[in-house]
Design a protein around this motif. Sequence first.
Motif, mmCIF file in Angstrom:
data_model
loop_
_atom_site.group_PDB
_atom_site.id
_atom_site.type_symbol
_atom_site.label_atom_id
_atom_site.label_comp_id
_atom_site.label_asym_id
_atom_site.label_seq_id
_atom_site.Cartn_x
_atom_site.Cartn_y
_atom_site.Cartn_z
ATOM 1 N N TRP A 199 15.491 -14.527 8.571
ATOM 2 C CA TRP A 199 16.289 -13.928 7.477
ATOM 3 C C TRP A 199 15.755 -13.760 5.971
ATOM 4 N N SER A 200 15.614 -13.299 5.616
ATOM 5 C CA SER A 200 15.672 -13.131 3.999
ATOM 6 C C SER A 200 16.205 -14.303 2.877
ATOM 7 N N PRO A 201 15.437 -14.394 1.809
ATOM 8 C CA PRO A 201 16.699 -15.572 1.170
ATOM 9 C C PRO A 201 18.137 -15.555 1.254
ATOM 10 N N GLU A 202 18.190 -14.690 0.646
ATOM 11 C CA GLU A 202 19.864 -13.921 -0.196
ATOM 12 C C GLU A 202 20.485 -13.498 1.353
ATOM 13 N N GLN A 203 19.665 -13.821 2.630
ATOM 14 C CA GLN A 203 20.642 -13.461 3.979
ATOM 15 C C GLN A 203 21.055 -11.841 3.739
ATOM 16 N N SER A 204 20.497 -11.027 2.942
ATOM 17 C CA SER A 204 20.637 -9.378 2.883
ATOM 18 C C SER A 204 19.772 -8.502 3.890
ATOM 19 N N MET A 205 18.632 -9.509 4.413
ATOM 20 C CA MET A 205 17.670 -8.817 4.677
ATOM 21 C C MET A 205 17.119 -9.327 6.253
ATOM 22 N N ILE A 206 16.997 -9.104 7.543
ATOM 23 C CA ILE A 206 16.154 -9.415 8.605
ATOM 24 C C ILE A 206 14.800 -8.391 8.554
ATOM 25 N N ALA A 207 14.003 -9.950 9.496
ATOM 26 C CA ALA A 207 13.243 -8.872 10.020
ATOM 27 C C ALA A 207 12.629 -9.982 11.068
ATOM 28 N N LEU A 208 12.468 -9.155 12.284
ATOM 29 C CA LEU A 208 12.542 -9.344 13.702
ATOM 30 C C LEU A 208 11.131 -8.561 14.228
ATOM 31 N N CYS A 209 11.172 -9.547 15.132
ATOM 32 C CA CYS A 209 9.749 -8.635 16.505
ATOM 33 C C CYS A 209 10.596 -7.670 17.963
ATOM 34 N N PRO A 210 10.599 -6.421 17.684
ATOM 35 C CA PRO A 210 10.985 -5.995 19.378
ATOM 36 C C PRO A 210 10.489 -5.547 20.133
ATOM 37 N N ASN A 211 9.523 -6.835 20.595
ATOM 38 C CA ASN A 211 8.454 -7.056 21.513
ATOM 39 C C ASN A 211 7.379 -6.052 22.159
ATOM 40 N N ASN A 212 6.599 -5.750 20.364
ATOM 41 C CA ASN A 212 5.380 -5.492 20.600
ATOM 42 C C ASN A 212 4.584 -6.119 18.895
ATOM 43 N N ASN A 213 3.516 -4.969 17.869
ATOM 44 C CA ASN A 213 3.184 -5.873 17.164
ATOM 45 C C ASN A 213 3.158 -5.338 15.766
ATOM 46 N N GLU A 214 4.482 -4.726 16.208
ATOM 47 C CA GLU A 214 5.589 -4.682 14.318
ATOM 48 C C GLU A 214 6.675 -5.730 14.392
ATOM 49 N N VAL A 215 6.522 -6.157 12.959
ATOM 50 C CA VAL A 215 7.677 -6.142 12.251
ATOM 51 C C VAL A 215 8.643 -5.661 11.883
ATOM 52 N N HIS A 216 9.765 -5.085 11.893
ATOM 53 C CA HIS A 216 10.705 -4.245 11.135
ATOM 54 C C HIS A 216 11.703 -5.871 10.368
ATOM 55 N N ILE A 217 12.411 -4.852 9.546
ATOM 56 C CA ILE A 217 12.508 -5.105 8.155
ATOM 57 C C ILE A 217 13.562 -4.550 7.957
ATOM 58 N N TYR A 218 14.830 -4.730 8.398
ATOM 59 C CA TYR A 218 16.558 -4.312 8.490
ATOM 60 C C TYR A 218 16.797 -4.772 7.070
ATOM 61 N N ARG A 219 18.261 -4.197 6.386
ATOM 62 C CA ARG A 219 18.602 -4.380 4.786
ATOM 63 C C ARG A 219 20.063 -4.319 5.730
ATOM 64 N N LEU A 220 21.110 -4.578 5.185
ATOM 65 C CA LEU A 220 22.232 -3.692 5.311
ATOM 66 C C LEU A 220 23.231 -3.251 4.632
ATOM 67 N N LEU A 221 22.994 -1.526 4.335
ATOM 68 C CA LEU A 221 23.920 -1.220 3.366
ATOM 69 C C LEU A 221 25.083 -0.249 4.288
ATOM 70 N N GLU A 222 25.919 -0.449 2.893
ATOM 71 C CA GLU A 222 27.607 -0.062 3.697
ATOM 72 C C GLU A 222 27.991 -0.355 5.068
ATOM 73 N N ASP A 223 27.802 -1.775 5.643
ATOM 74 C CA ASP A 223 27.979 -1.979 7.118
ATOM 75 C C ASP A 223 26.975 -0.976 7.654
ATOM 76 N N LYS A 224 25.938 -0.263 7.155
ATOM 77 C CA LYS A 224 25.013 -0.096 8.386
ATOM 78 C C LYS A 224 23.387 -0.324 7.922
ATOM 79 N N TRP A 225 22.063 -1.134 9.178
ATOM 80 C CA TRP A 225 21.498 -1.278 9.232
ATOM 81 C C TRP A 225 20.330 -0.442 9.089
#
Length: 377
Positions: free
Chosen positions: A18-44
């Motif tokens: 998680w990001s420091p303010e916990q508004s974004m999450i970084a994850l690996c979807p079982n491949n060679n990439e890292v995806h970063i998501y932000r929660l905007l209006e109850d939707k990632w």
Amino acid sequence: MAATTAHQFAQCINCHAWSPEQSMIALCPNNNEVHIYRLLEDKWERLHVLQKHDQIVSGIDWSARSNRIVTASHDRNSYVWNLEGPEWVPTLVILRLNRAALCVKWSPKENKFAVGSGAKTVCICYYEQENNWWVSKLIRKRHDSSVTSVAWHPNNILLATTSTDGKCRVFSTFIKGVDAKDSRTGPSSDSKFGEQIIQLDLSFSWAFGVKWSPSGNTLAYVGHNSMIYFVDDVGPSPLAQNVALRDLPLRDVIFVSERLVIGVGFDCNPMVFAADRQGIWSFIRYLCERKTSSGPKYGSQFSEAFGKLYGQPKQGLNNDGVEHSRSRGGIHENCINCIVSLGQPGISTGKRFSTSGLDGKVVIWDLEDQADLSEYL
């Protein structure tokens, strides 16, 4: 229920941070990439895709103070990502490994990070200001197999590791010019870089998921033999306890407080462990209590174990006697392989945490309303 939210990000998730303010999450979807998501209006919403690794990303950690992401991969490399404007810019860290990097963790002061590997070594990486690059120093010839997990002591010097050789070890990572001399206290006061402080031979199987308590007085790790180990007074005369599990093994643990530990793993359901006033650890309950039938169970113990192993009851058995793997955890439907604390930056404890697993879900849990656990928090 302790779970507050759950979201399906992918078919499978290796790790997340998680990001420091916990508004974004970084994850690996079982491949060679890292995806970063932000929660905007109850939707990632997916904002960034970090693409530099050539093979599966096995470890991610997001620093709380400096807002940097470090990643490790089976391609034997590590990258430190800095946000420059709208883009994440990678800096390659030469680890000098001949096997996969398996885990990575920032130190508490964020001036170092540790990488465990399949090369039986641990890389301690730090930034060299003069040359403007990240340098790695290796702890060699201490492990007999792959290093599966690393955990920093709050003093920023001691590092605990677990390995598939079944042992948990604690090392000194003091680096002249990076660490202050007065930071060396306790068993590491006179130790040099790479010196082994203690080796714990409590498990006779693979060991995973090591963590320090917030004070650094207790060490916890898990074994593939369905055991969890607690070690107090880490040093020349440690005090060790173990708790045997009746179900499947754990993969990772965190300390919610000095007396409360959450373990996750192949049972798909977070498990709560707590210490009483005398310091004796025991299993309390699952966070998602499972419904079981009060009637008689049919079949032998072997048949029940066989059904658990393959995730379904044996033909001819009462369905109440053996539980489906999909109903084991209630929310997660596959092995939970990562658990991350959601405490505030600078605070080592918190009642919120998140889990991710092979089912591709990230679940956020909150112990605030768990009355039976309040005495341990």
